[in-house]
Design a protein around this motif. Structure first.
Motif, PDB file in Angstrom:
ATOM      1  N   ILE A 651      34.396  54.031  46.932  1.00 32.04           N
ATOM      2  CA  ILE A 651      34.532  55.316  48.311  1.00 32.04           C
ATOM      3  C   ILE A 651      35.823  55.594  48.349  1.00 32.04           C
ATOM      4  CG2 ILE A 651      32.134  53.740  49.285  1.00 32.04           C
ATOM      5  CD1 ILE A 651      33.914  52.650  50.922  1.00 32.04           C
ATOM      6  N   ASP A 652      36.448  56.237  49.615  1.00 33.13           N
ATOM      7  CA  ASP A 652      37.357  56.800  50.050  1.00 33.13           C
ATOM      8  C   ASP A 652      38.104  57.639  48.660  1.00 33.13           C
ATOM      9  OD1 ASP A 652      36.084  56.189  52.764  1.00 33.13           O
ATOM     10  OD2 ASP A 652      37.369  53.992  51.941  1.00 33.13           O
ATOM     11  N   LEU A 653      37.952  58.224  48.132  1.00 28.71           N
ATOM     12  CA  LEU A 653      38.739  58.372  46.874  1.00 28.71           C
ATOM     13  C   LEU A 653      39.810  59.644  47.359  1.00 28.71           C
ATOM     14  CD1 LEU A 653      36.054  57.952  45.015  1.00 28.71           C
ATOM     15  CD2 LEU A 653      36.533  59.740  43.518  1.00 28.71           C
ATOM     16  N   GLU A 654      41.074  59.875  46.701  1.00 30.04           N
ATOM     17  CA  GLU A 654      42.255  60.717  47.464  1.00 30.04           C
ATOM     18  C   GLU A 654      43.092  60.819  46.532  1.00 30.04           C
ATOM     19  OE1 GLU A 654      45.921  60.040  50.693  1.00 30.04           O
ATOM     20  OE2 GLU A 654      43.686  58.332  50.271  1.00 30.04           O
ATOM     21  N   LEU A 655      42.909  61.938  46.520  1.00 29.46           N
ATOM     22  CA  LEU A 655      44.453  62.389  45.949  1.00 29.46           C
ATOM     23  C   LEU A 655      45.648  62.491  46.343  1.00 29.46           C
ATOM     24  CD1 LEU A 655      41.655  65.458  44.195  1.00 29.46           C
ATOM     25  CD2 LEU A 655      42.760  62.884  43.042  1.00 29.46           C
ATOM     26  N   LEU A 665      44.716  59.424  41.377  1.00 29.79           N
ATOM     27  CA  LEU A 665      43.934  59.009  42.349  1.00 29.79           C
ATOM     28  C   LEU A 665      43.517  57.653  42.891  1.00 29.79           C
ATOM     29  CD1 LEU A 665      40.559  59.818  42.931  1.00 29.79           C
ATOM     30  CD2 LEU A 665      40.204  58.953  40.510  1.00 29.79           C
ATOM     31  N   SER A 666      43.331  57.359  44.338  1.00 33.57           N
ATOM     32  CA  SER A 666      43.443  56.047  44.663  1.00 33.57           C
ATOM     33  C   SER A 666      41.710  55.718  45.306  1.00 33.57           C
ATOM     34  CB  SER A 666      43.735  56.031  45.267  1.00 33.57           C
ATOM     35  OG  SER A 666      43.861  56.450  46.317  1.00 33.57           O
ATOM     36  N   TRP A 667      41.195  54.925  45.032  1.00 34.23           N
ATOM     37  CA  TRP A 667      39.172  54.619  45.766  1.00 34.23           C
ATOM     38  C   TRP A 667      39.794  52.948  46.347  1.00 34.23           C
ATOM     39  CZ3 TRP A 667      40.649  54.831  40.994  1.00 34.23           C
ATOM     40  CH2 TRP A 667      40.867  53.267  39.759  1.00 34.23           C
ATOM     41  N   THR A 668      38.274  53.220  47.319  1.00 34.21           N
ATOM     42  CA  THR A 668      37.896  51.515  47.700  1.00 34.21           C
ATOM     43  C   THR A 668      37.050  51.317  46.760  1.00 34.21           C
ATOM     44  OG1 THR A 668      38.903  52.350  50.164  1.00 34.21           O
ATOM     45  CG2 THR A 668      37.456  50.219  49.632  1.00 34.21           C
ATOM     46  N   PRO A 669      36.888  49.692  46.010  1.00 28.94           N
ATOM     47  CA  PRO A 669      36.136  50.090  45.663  1.00 28.94           C
ATOM     48  C   PRO A 669      34.679  49.456  46.667  1.00 28.94           C
ATOM     49  CG  PRO A 669      37.513  48.427  45.195  1.00 28.94           C
ATOM     50  CD  PRO A 669      38.325  49.087  46.278  1.00 28.94           C
ATOM     51  N   GLY A 670      33.051  48.999  45.736  1.00 26.99           N
ATOM     52  CA  GLY A 670      32.450  48.630  46.199  1.00 26.99           C
ATOM     53  C   GLY A 670      31.982  47.200  46.052  1.00 26.99           C
ATOM     54  N   ASP A 671      30.831  46.791  46.910  1.00 23.17           N
ATOM     55  CA  ASP A 671      30.126  45.503  46.352  1.00 23.17           C
ATOM     56  C   ASP A 671      30.682  45.379  45.234  1.00 23.17           C
ATOM     57  OD1 ASP A 671      29.648  42.767  47.253  1.00 23.17           O
ATOM     58  OD2 ASP A 671      28.014  42.944  49.016  1.00 23.17           O
ATOM     59  N   ASP A 672      30.748  44.102  45.176  1.00 25.76           N
ATOM     60  CA  ASP A 672      30.531  43.655  43.387  1.00 25.76           C
ATOM     61  C   ASP A 672      29.404  42.825  43.314  1.00 25.76           C
ATOM     62  OD1 ASP A 672      30.775  40.868  44.785  1.00 25.76           O
ATOM     63  OD2 ASP A 672      32.278  40.554  43.804  1.00 25.76           O
ATOM     64  N   ASN A 673      28.847  42.472  44.580  1.00 23.52           N
ATOM     65  CA  ASN A 673      26.957  42.273  44.300  1.00 23.52           C
ATOM     66  C   ASN A 673      26.751  40.613  43.255  1.00 23.52           C
ATOM     67  OD1 ASN A 673      25.638  44.236  46.522  1.00 23.52           O
ATOM     68  ND2 ASN A 673      25.411  45.134  44.001  1.00 23.52           N
ATOM     69  N   ASN A 674      28.332  40.071  43.099  1.00 23.49           N
ATOM     70  CA  ASN A 674      28.339  38.496  43.217  1.00 23.49           C
ATOM     71  C   ASN A 674      28.554  38.993  41.229  1.00 23.49           C
ATOM     72  OD1 ASN A 674      27.383  37.242  45.491  1.00 23.49           O
ATOM     73  ND2 ASN A 674      25.790  37.932  45.050  1.00 23.49           N
ATOM     74  N   SER A 675      28.873  39.763  40.821  1.00 22.57           N
ATOM     75  CA  SER A 675      28.629  39.959  39.519  1.00 22.57           C
ATOM     76  C   SER A 675      30.346  40.568  39.884  1.00 22.57           C
ATOM     77  CB  SER A 675      28.795  40.670  38.728  1.00 22.57           C
ATOM     78  OG  SER A 675      29.055  40.369  37.533  1.00 22.57           O
ATOM     79  N   PRO A 676      31.740  39.713  39.184  1.00 22.88           N
ATOM     80  CA  PRO A 676      32.845  40.690  39.491  1.00 22.88           C
ATOM     81  C   PRO A 676      32.923  41.660  38.768  1.00 22.88           C
ATOM     82  CG  PRO A 676      33.405  38.250  39.193  1.00 22.88           C
ATOM     83  CD  PRO A 676      31.858  38.705  39.367  1.00 22.88           C
ATOM     84  N   ILE A 677      33.877  42.487  39.214  1.00 24.17           N
ATOM     85  CA  ILE A 677      33.699  44.194  38.597  1.00 24.17           C
ATOM     86  C   ILE A 677      34.705  43.703  37.759  1.00 24.17           C
ATOM     87  CG2 ILE A 677      34.734  46.869  39.386  1.00 24.17           C
ATOM     88  CD1 ILE A 677      33.403  46.113  41.692  1.00 24.17           C
ATOM     89  N   THR A 678      34.499  44.783  36.235  1.00 23.68           N
ATOM     90  CA  THR A 678      35.538  44.540  34.829  1.00 23.68           C
ATOM     91  C   THR A 678      36.023  45.671  34.884  1.00 23.68           C
ATOM     92  OG1 THR A 678      33.610  45.364  33.639  1.00 23.68           O
ATOM     93  CG2 THR A 678      33.835  42.853  33.667  1.00 23.68           C
TER      94      THR A 678
END
Length: 1292
Positions: A651-655, A665-678
């Motif tokens: 969410i919250d993409l910004e240029l 480009l920057s952003w805020t990650p969403g929930d990883d749902n118990n599996s780390p984002i690779t």
């Protein structure tokens, strides 16, 4: 051994004589190799390699450099003319010439003026072999004059009036680029209402109050001197009618006031051009620009049409809000009348522009350099076109040929100079000038007569190393004049090459397509001409290929364990391999857990990141092999785990940091749902070129939430981010804000560039265009360039719109061309493109193969030989040779029936082929044609040949008739394919006894002219087996076999016969009967089928010797055919008979309720039911109401026990058959009574208890138990109104 050099690859044929390589001597066949040592020694006339443009505009602030570069041997000397007279540079201290060059440098920066050196310059490069001249180079200094100072009065206009702001820039060289800006150097906005004309003026179709400003400024930019000149600002004020009258009241009379109607709506009128028609002339190849600007209120819209045709789709562009029509690369076909139409709701007007396209000269065939040997012939051709038609003139060494020294070997014929029997003194440089009123073309082409002994340019004792089963190429670069003959030898003792394994290229290279171990050795190349001989030795070594004999294998390991991959390599002992390991096609991780030894790769403490594809790569200096295996990592133990899922979208993409070619480009990650984002996947959308289509931009690790993105020019970017974990990908995030990058020149050029001719006189250049994303800016075009490969002519270039094809017309047939296609847009050009070789169009071959010879191998096979056609006559890519052959006459039948021609094609340059499948003893004819990509050439003269005799086929038939006590008569037909002249027949026969054993075989020869034979002295009542075949001089053919029996006594045998075949048919069956006369011991069979059908006969075997048979399972109402046959000593069948089965029973088709018998039956049943009911009623009343249960139990009579033994009650009627239709024959007896055993009716249904019985006297005794009457659903009665059908269903 001698090997022939051909322009294309040619496989050398086997033979006892050495293979010979002849270098064909043709016009311009000699090419001087680009070998530096050779070039230093050979004499060559001058060639201009570089010169300044014809119209050379210089910057007066810099030194003047006039280029003139040339090559030649000896190096040429240079001289100049200025305005037609010799230019002595030694007398002008400001003018110097570069050493070793003809380039002039005029130093005007220290002193002097550029105007002093204006004029027409021409360079001459001269050596002992001739003189080459440059174009006429017109030197003019650029000029950027100032505007004349003028006082500009403010302009006051009423709202809605038209307005033209004049620019009138000063005349500069080259012409200035005009644009309008304000004091802040901001471009003035333009639209359909306000626009700049081609002359630089600013046009208002109608003015609005928002047009009021004091800084309308016209700028003129002179690019050559990088200066901008500015006109005085113009003030414009737009007011209403009342304001205008108040402003002018003090100075104007009452009659000069403006009225309110001047701002009313009005139809269009043209501001430019004036009048209803005008004329425009343009040169071929330029951009045609037509302009129409109109005023009116509301603002008019402009439309364009061509009166006598349609506008070219791919070359037509609209500029300046459709007020300007541009057609790129115009040709004579674009001449005509063009009409612009201005329209608004109040009306329309039009203006016609008559366009004429002229043409400066352009090349059809430019003259090419000619290198000849003494005594040879040649020609120079100079052909050009233009409008008007250009005039062709020739010069030799810069002097008009009319006043040049005479040369007896030279003859001029218009645009062609023909040379014959040239000598070394014939060497010269010729110039062709093609000119008309719009320009000229000048081309230099030299004639260089060389007498040079052979030279071999390849280094001596070169060592070639090749892997076995790969091609080996041994170089022998050579030169000589006349063109040398090349010979190749193998071995120190000069063993000539005879094997059919060599391919020779036109440059002398010897190719071994599949080199083997025995190809190792020393090869000698020998070049000879009449002036001498040269030779060179090279060495070839064949190496064993590198192989991986033990490949890594697929592995599945648990996290934390160790895995090992093995890779054993076998290689040539003289080569040293290097073995390296890759992971996922990249280097191994820099991790101490990975260890590599000689043959193994080991990974310890394996984790999930180690999963992937591991590749072992073995390299030597000559070859490379690899093998891969996949590693999968799994959990060590199946322990319960939390619920995993793909991540939530970012969410919250910004240029930020927005630059021309990058953005952060920057952003805020969403929930990883118990599996780390690779990782995160970044995609972009280009809303200009591909709306709605998302492309991959970048990937970053899962720990990173910003990315610096590199951007392309002229793209309106939107970005989105997708998160990835071990479960999968998230949904994409919402799109970011849009970011539009500036335009730039293209980065790449078109791909898949090809040049192929579709006609003999054209070259079709095609390419894969850039897509919108690759264009980097508006106005995408292509610069298409071409020149002949074998020549020194300059590149010819055209600019085309965004298309994928361009056709060059007027090319010579099948000539190699160098081609390049460069992209450009409104900003600039892409990098210089790579050159691609193509060919102009092919034409049909001109010459038929000669010396066609036929060698008949046997009676079905022939071998054909022919001489190859000259390669020059093929006029295209050699596809092969095609043999047409046909049978013209059979030697045995002497017939002349038309036989369709057969075709065999032999690929490549083969000069022989086999014709299989011929018919023996036949006359054939054939011819041979050469085939190229265009088609077939002419046929060679027909060659006729004859196939020898073959063995015949079997006789067409054999019948044995008229059996007697001791003889049989044989009748036969000759073979259908005698394949020669029949000489005799052979009959072999032997008896067969009762146990089917064969007796002795007897042999009999019968003359060829017989078709029957009586065989006598046979045993009576004996079966014989016969073998019968025909002979030609080639031998016996296939045989026929037959069996027959002699009779038992001397009485004449009766021919067996079946007669009186009759058929008696019913609905689905038929009885077949017949009469038989003949021998016994026969088996009969009946065959039948539907009459008129094409289906096979169905066969039924008859048991015993009966003369009748019944056919069952037939279809009603169908016509059948039938016949009877016998199997025995002599098979035969009767004639056919036809019968028809009876129609289906009508009872199966009609309603049963309407039949008379059914109505009568129903009446009888109803009467019976009525009688039964009366009897029951009487007996019930007679019995009274008294308990009898105990008495009945005590005096049970077996004869009055219940009818149903298992439960002591009357059996109830079953309705399993209630609704079945009546079957045929289920009728009520004729006495209309119901038999006891036929009725399933139970009187218990009419009592009040289930145990009701009859007493001895016939009265009904029932135990009243207070039970209610039986429900209709429990009984077998129907609740419906009684009907004959229901009654029938109840009692059947």
């Amino acid at each position: 051994m001698q090997l022939k050099i051909m322009p294309k690859k040619k496989r050398l044929s086997a033979g006892k004589v050495p293979l010979i390589l002849f270098l064909c001597q043709m016009i311009s066949a000699l090419e001087v190799p680009l070998d530096q040592k050779l070039l230093e020694d050979l004499v060559q006339p001058p060639t201009i390699t570089q010169q300044s443009p014809k119209d050379y505009i210089i910057d007066p602030r810099e030194n003047i450099v006039i280029q003139c570069e040339a090559k030649g041997k000896p190096p040429p000397s240079f001289s100049w003319t200025r305005n037609g007279t010799h230019f002595d540079i030694d007398k002008d201290p400001l003018v110097t010439m570069k050493p070793g060059s003809g380039t002039l440098i005029i130093n005007i920066m220290s002193e002097g003026k550029a105007e002093t050196y204006e004029g027409v310059y021409q360079c001459t490069a001269r050596n002992e072999r001739g003189a080459a001249i440059s174009n006429n180079i017109v030197i003019r200094p650029s000029r950027s004059p100032l505007w004349t100072k003028e006082k500009l009065e403010p302009m006051i206009l009423q709202n809605g009036q038209p307005l033209v702001l004049p620019c009138r820039p000063p005349i500069g060289l080259p012409p200035a680029i005009i644009f309008w800006m304000d004091n802040s150097f901001q471009r003035l906005p333009q639209s359909e209402r306000v626009s700049q004309g081609l002359n630089g003026d600013l046009y208002f179709s109608n003015v609005l109050p928002e047009d009021t400003r004091e800084d309308y400024i016209c700028y003129a930019r002179f690019n050559h001197t990088q200066t901008i000149q500015q006109k005085q600002p113009i003030s414009v004020k737009v007011i209403s009618v009342d304001e205008l009258n108040d402003t002018l009241a003090a100075n104007l009379s009452d009659t000069e006031f403006y009225s309110a109607r001047s701002s009313r709506e009005r139809p269009p009128t043209f501001l430019t051009p004036e009048g209803n028609a005008s004329h425009k002339e343009e040169l071929r190849g330029n951009v045609l620009s037509l302009e129409c600007i109109a005023e009116g209120l509301p603002t008019p819209i402009i439309y364009w049409i061509k009166e006598d045709g349609t506008l070219p789709i791919n070359r037509t562009f609209y500029r300046n809000f459709k007020k300007t029509l541009q057609i790129t690369h115009v040709s004579e076909a674009d001449s005509g009348n063009y009409q612009c139409i201005a329209k608004n709701p109040l009306g329309a007007i039009h203006h016609t522009i008559s366009v004429t396209v002229k043409a400066a000269p352009y090349w059809i065939v430019a003259p090419q350099n000619l290198v000849l040997s003494p005594g040879e012939d040649g020609s120079l051709i100079c052909r050009a076109n233009g409008n008007p038609k250009p005039r062709i003139s020739w010069l030799t060494n810069g002097v008009p040929v009319e006043i040049a020294p005479d040369d007896p070997s030279r003859k001029i014929d218009g645009d062609t100079i023909i040379f014959s029997n040239v000598q070394e003194r014939s060497s010269a440089v010729y110039q062709c000038n093609a000119s008309n009123e719009y320009g000229y073309l000048l081309a230099n082409a030299f004639v260089n007569v060389l007498a040079e002994p052979p030279r071999i340019l390849t280094s001596a004792n070169t060592l070639y190393q090749v892997i076995a089963n790969s091609p080996a190429l041994l170089d022998c670069a050579f030169f000589g004049s006349p063109l040398p003959t090349i010979e190749w030898f193998k071995g120190a003792k000069g063993r000539a090459l005879h094997e059919d394994i060599y391919v020779l290229h036109e440059n002398g290279t010897l190719e071994i397509p599949v080199a083997q171990k025995d190809s190792t050795g020393t090869y000698t190349c020998v070049a000879r001409n009449k002036l001498g001989m040269a030779k060179n030795e090279v060495h070839l070594e064949i190496k064993d290929p590198t192989r991986i004999i033990k490949q890594p294998e697929y592995a599945i390991v648990q996290r934390g364990s160790t895995v090992s991959f093995e890779c054993k390599v076998k290689h040539d002992h003289t080569l040293i391999p290097t073995v390296m390991w890759l992971k996922d096609n990249g280097e191994l991780p820099n991790d101490e857990r990975f260890t590599v030894d000689k043959d193994h790769l080991a990974v310890t403490d394996v984790d999930d990141g180690d999963a992937g594809t591991y590749t072992c790569v073995a390299n030597t200096t000559l070859d490379k092999v690899s093998a891969s295996a996949v590693l999968s990592v799994v959990a060590p133990t199946p322990t319960p785990a939390p619920i995993y899922d793909v991540p939530n979208p970012p969410i919250d993409l910004e240029l930020t940091n927005q630059l021309d070619k990058s953005v952060q480009l920057s952003w805020t990650p969403g929930d990883d749902n118990n599996s780390p984002i690779t990782k995160f996947i970044i995609e972009y959308e280009d809303t200009i070129h591909e709306v709605g289509l998302w492309h991959h931009q970048a990937e970053v690790p899962g720990t990173q939430t910003t990315a610096q993105l590199m951007l392309s020019p002229y793209v309106n970017y939107s970005f989105r981010v997708t998160a990835v974990n071990n479960i999968g990908q998230s949904l994409p995030s919402k799109a970011s804000e849009q970011y539009f990058t500036k335009a730039a020149e293209p980065d790449t050029n078109p791909t898949a560039v090809e040049g192929l001719g579709s006609e003999p006189d054209n070259l079709v250049i095609t390419w894969k265009p850039l897509n919108g994303f690759e264009s980097n800016g508006p106005g995408l075009q292509y610069k298409v360039s071409w020149r002949q490969k074998d020549g020194d002519d300059e590149w010819t270039s055209v600019l085309v719109a965004n298309v994928s094809k361009y056709i060059v017309s007027g090319t010579p047939t099948f000539v190699p061309y160098l081609i390049k296609v460069q992209a450009l847009n409104n900003v600039g050009f892409a990098p210089e493109p790579a050159e691609v070789m193509g060919h102009s169009g092919e034409d049909l071959p001109m010459v038929a193969p000669g010396n066609v010879q036929v060698n008949v191998v046997n009676n079905t096979l022939a071998e054909v030989h022919w001489d190859p056609v000259p390669l020059k006559s093929i006029r295209g890519h050699l596809q092969g040779y095609r043999i047409y052959y046909w049978k013209i006459q059979s030697s045995s039948r002497r017939d002349k029936r038309h036989i369709e021609k057969k075709i065999l094609t032999f690929q490549g340059s083969k000069t022989h082929g086999m014709l299989p499948g011929l018919e023996p003893f036949s006359h054939y004819a054939l011819n041979v044609r050469v085939v190229n990509g265009k088609g077939e050439g002419p046929a060679s003269p027909d060659r006729v040949f004859h196939t020898p005799e073959g063995v015949p086929s079997a006789p067409s038939s054999l019948k044995i008739v008229n059996p007697s006590l001791d003889s049989l008569t044989l009748e036969w037909d000759p073979p259908s394919h005698p394949n020669g002249i029949l000489t005799e027949y052979t009959l072999k026969y032997q008896p067969i006894n009762s146990t089917h054993e064969l007796g002795p075989l007897l042999d009999l020869k019968i003359p060829a002219n017989k078709t029957s034979w009586i065989l006598k002295n046979l045993n009576f009542s004996t079966r014989y087996k016969f073998y019968f075949y025909a002979h030609t001089s080639a031998g016996p053919g296939s045989h026929l076999t037959e069996e027959a029996v002699t009779t038992m006594d001397a009485v004449q045998a009766v021919n067996p016969r079946i007669s009186n075949l009759t058929a008696t048919a019913a609905e689905t069956y038929a009885n077949i009967s017949w009469e038989y006369e003949g021998p016994e011991r026969v088996k009969f069979y009946v065959e039948y089928g539907v009459a008129g059908s094409k289906e096979d006969w169905r066969k039924e075997i008859v048991n015993g010797s009966r003369s009748f048979f019944g056919l069952k399972g037939l279809m009603p109402g169908t016509a059948y055919k039938v016949r009877v046959g016998a199997e025995g000593d002599s098979d035969f069948v009767s004639s056919e008979d036809v019968f028809e089965t009876g129609p289906a029973m009508a009872s199966r088709q009609v309603d049963i309720a309407t039949q008379g018998w059914f109505i009568g039956l129903m009446c009888a049943v109803a009467l019976l039911i009525l009688i039964l009911l009366i009897v029951c009623f009487i007996r019930r009343n007679k019995g009274g109401k008294y308990p009898v249960k105990e008495k009945e139990d005590a005096h049970a009579d077996p004869e009055i026990q219940p009818m149903k033994e298992d439960d002591g009650t009357f059996g109830e009627y079953s309705d399993a058959e209630d609704h079945k239709p009546l079957k045929k024959g289920s009728r009520t007896p004729s006495d209309r009574t119901v038999k006891k055993e036929d009725s399933d009716d139970s009187l218990v249904d009419y009592g009040e208890g289930v145990n009701g019985q009859f007493n001895e006297d016939g009265s009904f005794i029932g135990q009243y138990s207070g039970k209610k009457e039986k429900e209709p659903a429990e009984g077998n009665e129907s609740s419906e109104a009684p009907s004959p059908v229901n009654a029938m269903n109840s009692f059947v």
